[in-house]
Write a protein that holds these residues in place. Structure first.
Motif, PDB file in Angstrom:
ATOM      1  N   VAL A   1      55.855  53.286  88.396  1.00 42.06           N
ATOM      2  CA  VAL A   1      56.666  52.797  88.611  1.00 42.06           C
ATOM      3  C   VAL A   1      57.008  51.249  88.564  1.00 42.06           C
ATOM      4  O   VAL A   1      57.341  51.164  89.466  1.00 42.06           O
ATOM      5  CB  VAL A   1      54.610  50.680  87.491  1.00 42.06           C
ATOM      6  N   CYS A   2      58.099  51.953  87.470  1.00 43.49           N
ATOM      7  CA  CYS A   2      59.256  51.361  87.790  1.00 43.49           C
ATOM      8  C   CYS A   2      59.908  52.103  88.379  1.00 43.49           C
ATOM      9  O   CYS A   2      61.129  50.914  89.269  1.00 43.49           O
ATOM     10  CB  CYS A   2      59.825  51.540  86.140  1.00 43.49           C
ATOM     11  N   LEU A   3      59.935  53.515  89.279  1.00 48.60           N
ATOM     12  CA  LEU A   3      60.927  53.479  90.091  1.00 48.60           C
ATOM     13  C   LEU A   3      60.504  52.780  91.483  1.00 48.60           C
ATOM     14  O   LEU A   3      61.260  52.227  92.725  1.00 48.60           O
ATOM     15  CB  LEU A   3      60.798  55.141  90.494  1.00 48.60           C
ATOM     16  N   LYS A   4      59.313  52.712  92.015  1.00 51.08           N
ATOM     17  CA  LYS A   4      58.455  52.223  93.332  1.00 51.08           C
ATOM     18  C   LYS A   4      59.078  50.642  92.922  1.00 51.08           C
ATOM     19  O   LYS A   4      59.576  50.395  94.178  1.00 51.08           O
ATOM     20  CB  LYS A   4      56.675  52.383  92.865  1.00 51.08           C
ATOM     21  N   PHE A   5      58.845  49.679  92.408  1.00 51.64           N
ATOM     22  CA  PHE A   5      59.896  48.275  91.539  1.00 51.64           C
ATOM     23  C   PHE A   5      61.475  48.569  92.254  1.00 51.64           C
ATOM     24  O   PHE A   5      62.113  48.036  92.914  1.00 51.64           O
ATOM     25  CB  PHE A   5      59.635  48.282  91.074  1.00 51.64           C
ATOM     26  N   ALA A   6      61.793  49.595  91.465  1.00 61.18           N
ATOM     27  CA  ALA A   6      62.905  49.298  91.527  1.00 61.18           C
ATOM     28  C   ALA A   6      64.057  49.215  92.972  1.00 61.18           C
ATOM     29  O   ALA A   6      64.693  48.965  93.525  1.00 61.18           O
ATOM     30  CB  ALA A   6      64.005  50.042  90.949  1.00 61.18           C
ATOM     31  N   ALA A   7      62.971  50.973  93.589  1.00 63.73           N
ATOM     32  CA  ALA A   7      63.194  51.226  95.163  1.00 63.73           C
ATOM     33  C   ALA A   7      62.783  50.016  96.368  1.00 63.73           C
ATOM     34  O   ALA A   7      63.623  49.587  96.707  1.00 63.73           O
ATOM     35  CB  ALA A   7      62.504  51.872  95.285  1.00 63.73           C
ATOM     36  N   GLU A   8      62.008  49.232  95.826  1.00 67.52           N
ATOM     37  CA  GLU A   8      61.186  48.259  96.923  1.00 67.52           C
ATOM     38  C   GLU A   8      62.553  46.587  96.904  1.00 67.52           C
ATOM     39  O   GLU A   8      62.457  45.673  97.845  1.00 67.52           O
ATOM     40  CB  GLU A   8      59.664  47.879  96.051  1.00 67.52           C
ATOM     41  N   ASN A   9      63.308  46.775  95.241  1.00 75.75           N
ATOM     42  CA  ASN A   9      63.719  45.624  95.355  1.00 75.75           C
ATOM     43  C   ASN A   9      65.347  46.207  94.646  1.00 75.75           C
ATOM     44  O   ASN A   9      66.023  45.726  93.791  1.00 75.75           O
ATOM     45  CB  ASN A   9      63.102  45.064  94.214  1.00 75.75           C
ATOM     46  N   LEU A  10      65.967  47.244  95.268  1.00 74.19           N
ATOM     47  CA  LEU A  10      67.378  47.665  94.988  1.00 74.19           C
ATOM     48  C   LEU A  10      67.859  46.848  94.932  1.00 74.19           C
ATOM     49  O   LEU A  10      69.287  46.422  94.241  1.00 74.19           O
ATOM     50  CB  LEU A  10      66.973  48.823  95.719  1.00 74.19           C
ATOM     51  N   ALA A  11      68.399  45.807  96.304  1.00 75.63           N
ATOM     52  CA  ALA A  11      69.646  45.017  95.863  1.00 75.63           C
ATOM     53  C   ALA A  11      69.697  44.262  95.369  1.00 75.63           C
ATOM     54  O   ALA A  11      70.786  43.947  94.407  1.00 75.63           O
ATOM     55  CB  ALA A  11      69.937  44.360  97.537  1.00 75.63           C
ATOM     56  N   ALA A  12      68.474  43.135  94.467  1.00 76.51           N
ATOM     57  CA  ALA A  12      68.478  42.413  93.711  1.00 76.51           C
ATOM     58  C   ALA A  12      68.596  43.734  92.320  1.00 76.51           C
ATOM     59  O   ALA A  12      69.108  43.152  91.250  1.00 76.51           O
ATOM     60  CB  ALA A  12      66.967  41.451  93.914  1.00 76.51           C
ATOM     61  N   VAL A  13      67.401  44.346  92.615  1.00 76.42           N
ATOM     62  CA  VAL A  13      68.684  45.295  90.774  1.00 76.42           C
ATOM     63  C   VAL A  13      69.230  45.969  90.394  1.00 76.42           C
ATOM     64  O   VAL A  13      69.948  45.408  89.434  1.00 76.42           O
ATOM     65  CB  VAL A  13      66.858  46.643  90.819  1.00 76.42           C
ATOM     66  N   MET A  14      70.671  45.639  91.996  1.00 76.82           N
ATOM     67  CA  MET A  14      71.602  46.754  91.394  1.00 76.82           C
ATOM     68  C   MET A  14      72.696  45.395  90.664  1.00 76.82           C
ATOM     69  O   MET A  14      73.802  45.540  90.111  1.00 76.82           O
ATOM     70  CB  MET A  14      72.492  46.969  92.961  1.00 76.82           C
ATOM     71  N   MET A  15      71.742  43.823  90.948  1.00 69.71           N
ATOM     72  CA  MET A  15      72.713  43.019  90.196  1.00 69.71           C
ATOM     73  C   MET A  15      72.678  42.608  89.178  1.00 69.71           C
ATOM     74  O   MET A  15      73.270  41.299  88.653  1.00 69.71           O
ATOM     75  CB  MET A  15      72.715  42.362  91.419  1.00 69.71           C
ATOM     76  N   SER A  16      71.556  42.804  87.864  1.00 68.11           N
ATOM     77  CA  SER A  16      71.106  42.937  87.109  1.00 68.11           C
ATOM     78  C   SER A  16      71.861  43.337  85.847  1.00 68.11           C
ATOM     79  O   SER A  16      72.697  44.626  86.373  1.00 68.11           O
ATOM     80  CB  SER A  16      69.484  42.720  86.916  1.00 68.11           C
ATOM     81  N   GLU A  17      71.815  42.943  84.368  1.00 64.11           N
ATOM     82  CA  GLU A  17      72.650  43.673  83.365  1.00 64.11           C
ATOM     83  C   GLU A  17      71.627  44.910  83.158  1.00 64.11           C
ATOM     84  O   GLU A  17      72.464  45.661  83.292  1.00 64.11           O
ATOM     85  CB  GLU A  17      72.982  42.656  82.855  1.00 64.11           C
ATOM     86  N   GLY A  18      70.750  44.790  83.039  1.00 67.67           N
ATOM     87  CA  GLY A  18      69.799  45.906  83.112  1.00 67.67           C
ATOM     88  C   GLY A  18      70.795  47.060  83.564  1.00 67.67           C
ATOM     89  O   GLY A  18      70.216  48.488  83.108  1.00 67.67           O
ATOM     90  N   PHE A  19      70.756  46.751  85.111  1.00 63.39           N
ATOM     91  CA  PHE A  19      71.490  48.048  85.692  1.00 63.39           C
ATOM     92  C   PHE A  19      71.934  48.846  85.344  1.00 63.39           C
ATOM     93  O   PHE A  19      72.744  50.023  85.413  1.00 63.39           O
ATOM     94  CB  PHE A  19      71.097  47.701  87.149  1.00 63.39           C
ATOM     95  N   GLU A  20      72.999  47.551  85.349  1.00 59.90           N
ATOM     96  CA  GLU A  20      74.787  48.720  84.950  1.00 59.90           C
ATOM     97  C   GLU A  20      74.669  49.430  83.317  1.00 59.90           C
ATOM     98  O   GLU A  20      74.831  50.342  83.158  1.00 59.90           O
ATOM     99  CB  GLU A  20      75.738  47.614  84.394  1.00 59.90           C
ATOM    100  N   SER A  21      73.757  48.735  82.529  1.00 61.15           N
ATOM    101  CA  SER A  21      73.545  49.223  80.985  1.00 61.15           C
ATOM    102  C   SER A  21      72.947  50.645  81.437  1.00 61.15           C
ATOM    103  O   SER A  21      73.273  51.843  80.628  1.00 61.15           O
ATOM    104  CB  SER A  21      72.667  48.527  80.428  1.00 61.15           C
ATOM    105  N   MET A  22      71.850  50.946  82.890  1.00 60.86           N
ATOM    106  CA  MET A  22      70.994  52.055  82.797  1.00 60.86           C
ATOM    107  C   MET A  22      71.724  53.156  83.484  1.00 60.86           C
ATOM    108  O   MET A  22      71.998  54.677  83.098  1.00 60.86           O
ATOM    109  CB  MET A  22      69.728  51.976  83.970  1.00 60.86           C
ATOM    110  N   LYS A  23      73.013  52.342  84.277  1.00 59.56           N
ATOM    111  CA  LYS A  23      73.888  53.378  84.716  1.00 59.56           C
ATOM    112  C   LYS A  23      74.794  54.072  83.981  1.00 59.56           C
ATOM    113  O   LYS A  23      75.257  55.217  83.125  1.00 59.56           O
ATOM    114  CB  LYS A  23      74.412  52.506  86.057  1.00 59.56           C
ATOM    115  N   GLU A  24      75.091  53.090  83.028  1.00 60.26           N
ATOM    116  CA  GLU A  24      75.958  53.888  81.472  1.00 60.26           C
ATOM    117  C   GLU A  24      75.303  54.897  81.292  1.00 60.26           C
ATOM    118  O   GLU A  24      75.271  55.918  80.392  1.00 60.26           O
ATOM    119  CB  GLU A  24      76.907  52.591  81.072  1.00 60.26           C
ATOM    120  N   ASN A  25      73.870  54.782  80.439  1.00 63.19           N
ATOM    121  CA  ASN A  25      73.176  55.227  79.663  1.00 63.19           C
ATOM    122  C   ASN A  25      72.249  55.888  79.767  1.00 63.19           C
ATOM    123  O   ASN A  25      72.073  56.793  78.959  1.00 63.19           O
ATOM    124  CB  ASN A  25      72.351  54.643  78.765  1.00 63.19           C
TER     125      ASN A  25
END
Length: 394
Positions: free
Chosen positions: A329-353
Motif C-alpha cells: 500500500v505504501c509503495l502504491k501511495f508513494a508512486a502515485e504521489n511521488l512529487a509531494a513525497v520526495m519533498m517530505s523529510e521522511g523521504f530523505e530519512s528513508m533514502k539515508e537509512n
C-alpha cells in the motif's frame, strides 16, 4: 379428495420460507484538497475518488468543479456516485453529503434513502452508470460557505446495495452465543493461576503459561520446547518495553488489541513519531514472535495513517517488519504521489537509512518487478525521466 393419513403415507412436518430484502450499506469519505486549483479544469471534467467496495461492487465518487454538462448547470458543482465494475441491474440507494466544516453540523445532504418509499432504489445497468446531482451546489455560494475551509471540501457518500435472499425457517431453533474463549484465557492471565514462567520487563514481572504462549507463537514454542530453556522459570526481556509486552500478552491470550493501542492522526506534523507509537512497536513484536494475525491488525491500523509526510516512515517500518500488505500500500501511495513525497523529510530519512526502497518506489511506477536483476538500471532510468520532466514543465 383429501389425502388419507396412514402409516404408509404419514403427514410430513410443515415447512416455511421467507424472502428477505435489505440493503448492504457502506460509506466513503472523499477529501478534495486544493479546490481552487481544480476549479477551471472545464465543464464535464471530474476528479475521482479512490475505489471503495460496498455490497460486492466497487464504486467511485466523481466531483465536477465546473459542472457535468454545459447546458444549464455550468454555474454549479456536480457530484455523482458511479458503478466502477461490471454489474447487471445493480439496485441501490445513495446519499451524498457535503460536510459543514464549521462544526455546527449543518451539512448539505442529498439522500435517496429518504425517498426510497416513493421512488424505490435506483438501478445501475452497466459499468459507469451514475447517480447524483448536476446541480449539487451553486459554485458562488459554495465558495463563501462553511463547506469550504482551507481550500478543502469533504464529501461523504453512503451506498446501500439492495440484496434479496430466501431463508428457510425452522419451527424451532436454538441460538448459540458468541465464542467466549478469549475471556476465559484472559481471566487465566489476569488471575495468574497455574503460571509456570515469569517475564521480567524493566523490573516489572509478568506471569504467564508456557503452553498458551507456545500454542500461539512459534518463537515461544521453539524457546520452551525445542531449545535450552525448558526449565527456565524467569525470562528477562530487554528488547520490548512494558507497555508493548503487556499488549503482546493481551493479544496472545484474548486475540484482541488493548484499548491503549493508539491511532496516530495523519494530520499531525509529528509523523516521525509514528515509529515510536505502540502500534508500530507492536508490529515489530508481532514479526519477532510470528504472530501473523497481530501483524495484520497492526498493518491495518497503520494503513489509516498513510499520508504524504508519513508514507516513507511507514514504508521503512513495514519493510523491516516483513509487513508485505502494508508495504504494498505504501509503495502504491508513494508512486502515485511521488512529487509531494520526495519533498517530505521522511523521504530523505528513508533514502539515508534504506536506499533500496527508493528504487522499489520507482519500480512500482515503472510497473516492473522489484526483484528483477535489472531493477537498479530501470529505476535509474525512471528517476532520470522524472528529473527531465520537471525541467520541461511549463
Amino acid at each position: 379428495m383429501a389425502a388419507t393419513v396412514t402409516p404408509e403415507n404419514p403427514r410430513t412436518s410443515p415447512t416455511i420460507s421467507r424472502s428477505v430484502t435489505h440493503t448492504v450499506n457502506g460509506s466513503h469519505k472523499f477529501v478534495i484538497q486544493g479546490y481552487s486549483l481544480a476549479k477551471g479544469m472545464g465543464v464535464g471534467k471530474h476528479i475521482a475518488s479512490d475505489l471503495f467496495a460496498v455490497g460486492g461492487y466497487h464504486w467511485a465518487i466523481y466531483f465536477y468543479p465546473d459542472g457535468k454538462n454545459p447546458e444549464d448547470n455550468s454555474t454549479y458543482v456536480s457530484v455523482f456516485i458511479a458503478l466502477a465494475n461490471d454489474g447487471s441491474d445493480v439496485r441501490a440507494l445513495f446519499e451524498l453529503t457535503l460536510v459543514d466544516q464549521s462544526g455546527h453540523g449543518k451539512h448539505k445532504v442529498h439522500s435517496h434513502f429518504d425517498r426510497s418509499l416513493e421512488s424505490g432504489p435506483y438501478t445501475l445497468k452497466y459499468k459507469g452508470s451514475m447517480w447524483g446531482y448536476k446541480r449539487f451546489f451553486r459554485r458562488s455560494l459554495l465558495e463563501s460557505s462553511d463547506f469550504l475551509k482551507n481550500d478543502c471540501l469533504k464529501i461523504n457518500c453512503t451506498v446501500g446495495v439492495v440484496v434479496s435472499a430466501i431463508e428457510n425457517l425452522q419451527l424451532h431453533s436454538i441460538n448459540v452465543t458468541e465464542s467466549d474463549i478469549g475471556s476465559h484465557f484472559g481471566a487465566l492471565l489476569d488471575n495468574m493461576e497455574g503460571s509456570d514462567v515469569t517475564f521480567n520487563v524493566a523490573g516489572e514481572k509478568f506471569p504467564a503459561h508456557k503452553l498458551v504462549l507456545a500454542a500461539r507463537s512459534p518463537e515461544f514454542r521453539s524457546k520452551f520446547f525445542d531449545g535450552l530453556d525448558v526449565e527456565q522459570q524467569e525470562i528477562i526481556v530487554t528488547d520490548l518495553d512494558t507497555k508493548v509486552f503487556k499488549a503482546l500478552l493481551h493479544f496472545i491470550y484474548r486475540d484482541t488489541l488493548t484499548e491503549e493501542v493508539d491511532e496516530v492522526s495523519s494530520t499531525t506534523s509529528s509523523d516521525f513519531l509514528i515509529s515510536e507509537t505502540l502500534t508500530a512497536k507492536l508490529l515489530a513484536a508481532a514479526d519477532k514472535y510470528g504472530l501473523e494475525r497481530l501483524r495484520m491488525m497492526c498493518e491495518s491500523r497503520l494503513c489509516k495513517d498513510i499520508c504524504v509526510n508519513s508514507v516513507s516512515i511507514i514504508l521503512t517500518l513495514a519493510d523491516s517488519c516483513h509487513a508485505t500488505e502494508l508495504k504494498s500500500v505504501c509503495l502504491k501511495f508513494a508512486a502515485e504521489n511521488l512529487a509531494a513525497v520526495m519533498m517530505s523529510e521522511g523521504f530523505e530519512s528513508m533514502k539515508e537509512n534504506c536506499p533500496r526502497l527508493q528504487s522499489e518506489i520507482l519500480m512500482t511506477i515503472a510497473g516492473c518487478e522489484v526483484d528483477s536483476c535489472s531493477a537498479g538500471e530501470k529505476s535509474q532510468s525512471v528517476w532520470a525521466q522524472l528529473s527531465d520532466g520537471g525541467d520541461d514543465a511549463e
